[in-house]
Design a protein around this motif. Structure first.
Motif, PDB file in Angstrom:
ATOM      1  N   PHE A 102       0.689  -1.201  -0.017  1.00 44.52           N
ATOM      2  CA  PHE A 102       0.203  -0.023   0.025  1.00 44.52           C
ATOM      3  C   PHE A 102       0.907   1.237   0.082  1.00 44.52           C
ATOM      4  O   PHE A 102       0.506   2.121  -0.658  1.00 44.52           O
ATOM      5  N   THR A 103       1.879   1.227   0.555  1.00 51.72           N
ATOM      6  CA  THR A 103       3.030   2.273   0.579  1.00 51.72           C
ATOM      7  C   THR A 103       3.555   2.932  -0.628  1.00 51.72           C
ATOM      8  O   THR A 103       3.885   3.884  -0.936  1.00 51.72           O
ATOM      9  N   ASP A 104       3.628   1.673  -1.469  1.00 51.44           N
ATOM     10  CA  ASP A 104       3.942   1.998  -2.939  1.00 51.44           C
ATOM     11  C   ASP A 104       2.872   2.819  -3.757  1.00 51.44           C
ATOM     12  O   ASP A 104       3.252   3.449  -4.593  1.00 51.44           O
ATOM     13  N   LEU A 105       1.793   2.822  -3.251  1.00 53.98           N
ATOM     14  CA  LEU A 105       0.644   3.575  -3.879  1.00 53.98           C
ATOM     15  C   LEU A 105       0.437   5.102  -3.147  1.00 53.98           C
ATOM     16  O   LEU A 105       0.453   6.167  -3.949  1.00 53.98           O
ATOM     17  N   VAL A 106       0.784   5.175  -1.936  1.00 58.40           N
ATOM     18  CA  VAL A 106       0.574   6.228  -1.063  1.00 58.40           C
ATOM     19  C   VAL A 106       1.614   7.093  -0.931  1.00 58.40           C
ATOM     20  O   VAL A 106       1.678   8.509  -0.966  1.00 58.40           O
ATOM     21  N   GLY A 107       2.730   6.517  -0.766  1.00 52.52           N
ATOM     22  CA  GLY A 107       4.113   7.112  -0.371  1.00 52.52           C
ATOM     23  C   GLY A 107       4.938   6.843   0.714  1.00 52.52           C
ATOM     24  O   GLY A 107       4.377   5.781   1.437  1.00 52.52           O
ATOM     25  N   HIS A 108       5.870   7.461   0.847  1.00 51.62           N
ATOM     26  CA  HIS A 108       6.858   6.769   1.991  1.00 51.62           C
ATOM     27  C   HIS A 108       7.850   7.935   2.377  1.00 51.62           C
ATOM     28  O   HIS A 108       8.013   8.933   1.659  1.00 51.62           O
ATOM     29  N   LEU A 109       8.319   7.855   3.546  1.00 51.10           N
ATOM     30  CA  LEU A 109       9.434   8.818   4.184  1.00 51.10           C
ATOM     31  C   LEU A 109      10.701   8.435   3.437  1.00 51.10           C
ATOM     32  O   LEU A 109      11.076   7.370   3.398  1.00 51.10           O
ATOM     33  N   CYS A 159      -5.851   9.650   4.708  1.00 49.98           N
ATOM     34  CA  CYS A 159      -4.960  10.130   6.009  1.00 49.98           C
ATOM     35  C   CYS A 159      -3.729   9.332   5.645  1.00 49.98           C
ATOM     36  O   CYS A 159      -3.616   8.119   5.436  1.00 49.98           O
ATOM     37  N   ILE A 160      -2.750  10.219   5.702  1.00 51.74           N
ATOM     38  CA  ILE A 160      -1.235   9.585   5.849  1.00 51.74           C
ATOM     39  C   ILE A 160      -0.682   9.859   7.224  1.00 51.74           C
ATOM     40  O   ILE A 160      -0.176  11.056   7.273  1.00 51.74           O
ATOM     41  N   PRO A 161      -0.647   8.938   7.980  1.00 51.51           N
ATOM     42  CA  PRO A 161       0.086   9.083   9.520  1.00 51.51           C
ATOM     43  C   PRO A 161       1.540   9.422   9.274  1.00 51.51           C
ATOM     44  O   PRO A 161       2.139  10.081  10.088  1.00 51.51           O
TER      45      PRO A 161
END
Length: 336
Positions: A102-109, A159-161
């Motif tokens: 899912f992080t591949d779609l939403v983004g990451h630090l 929502c992106i915690p």
């Protein structure tokens, strides 16, 4: 890539008839005033599938996400991208695979210039600035991973915690499209290894659209434009040959009677165009006793097949094409 272009996109209303057919219709559709780096390049030779009509209707207002399915090589992704290009829509796409998270779609630090910054993924960018998020090969993904998309598919904010709890409300021109070879109910044919049966509640959120191979007439028009030096009879036989290979790929004979088994390769329109192009390129080999049509067939498709299928393709070509001394219309060279 900088997101400045996405941030500066200007929404624009257009006449749908003018955009897609050149004839004003009075029905308006929203797009963007100008393309950006994420907008697909329009293909002047592209032949639009008749399914485009229902996808245009889907584009015209905020609606359920769209699930486009059909056989490999039928042009699902190219149809979506070319329609988006007409509207200057940015397309942010991902191809599904077993390890996609899912992080591949939403983004990451990530670490940037000595500090941690959040890098938006394609889904978050499309949601935030407006655009089409295209998830290819959805039926290769684990249903548990896809369950994280349920809220997005329902139109809820994201929502992106990891980014201090940022909440992204869907842009009015955000659109979600998934493509797949199956309808989400698993593969009953055995043609698409690795596809997974998807959760029924997940699939219930989609507007479904089936895309089949282009009509014979559309591919004939396309070959007439891109391979006009081939005789019309050869172009027609190439399209008929491609249709027969597609039937065999699906496990049907020329009368649509199930054969109980299928071949492992098929003709996309892209492969058909490549075959015609290579046939023209290899015409000088006819003077050395080499048949350009068969020689080009291997390089367009045959080398991807098993030895048994490749032999069958050549036998089919020998039956369907004229003799080796059939001249081209323009250059009087052999083509078969």
């Amino acid at each position: 890539m900088s997101h400045l272009e996405l941030e500066n996109l200007q929404v624009m209303e257009m006449d749908a008839g003018t955009v897609f057919s050149g004839q004003p219709s009075g029905r308006m559709i929203q797009g963007f005033a100008a393309p950006c780096a994420y907008t697909p390049d329009p293909d002047p030779d592209y032949q639009f599938h008749e399914t485009m009509r229902e996808i245009i209707v889907w584009f015209m207002q905020q609606a359920d996400p769209l699930y486009v399915f059909g056989p490999t090589g039928s042009g699902k992704t190219s149809l979506i991208r070319q329609l988006a290009a007409k509207l200057n829509y940015p397309v942010l796409d991902v191809t599904g695979h077993a390890r996609l998270e899912f992080t591949d779609l939403v983004g990451h630090l990530s670490l940037e210039e000595g500090r941690m910054t959040f890098q938006y993924g394609p889904l978050a960018l499309a949601l935030k600035f407006g655009g089409l998020f295209l998830l290819n090969e959805l039926d290769l993904l684990d249903p548990a991973t896809l369950s994280g998309l349920n809220g997005i598919l329902d139109g809820d904010p994201l929502c992106i915690p990891e980014n201090s709890g940022e909440v992204i409300k869907p842009h009015p021109l955000f659109r979600f499209v998934a493509t797949a070879n199956t309808n989400g109910g698993s593969d009953e044919t055995g043609l698409y290894q690795g596809t997974l049966r998807q959760n029924l509640a997940f699939m219930d959120r989609f507007w479904l659209c089936e895309v089949d191979y282009p009509a014979k007439e559309a591919e004939l028009r396309l070959l007439a434009r891109t391979a006009s030096l081939l005789p019309e009879a050869v172009r027609e036989t190439m399209v008929e040959f491609a249709g027969e290979v597609r039937r065999l790929f699906r496990g049907f004979g020329d009368t649509q009677t199930p054969l109980g088994e299928s071949i492992e390769v098929t003709f996309s329109t892209r492969t058909l165009l490549r075959w015609a192009d290579l046939t023209l390129r290899f015409q000088p080999l006819a003077h050395q006793g080499v048949q350009p049509v068969s020689y080009a067939l291997d390089r367009a498709l045959g080398f991807r097949a098993t030895r048994e299928t490749r032999s069958m393709l050549h036998e089919l070509a020998q039956r369907m094409f004229p003799s080796a001394d059939a001249p081209t219309g323009a250059q009087n060279q052999d083509v078969s």
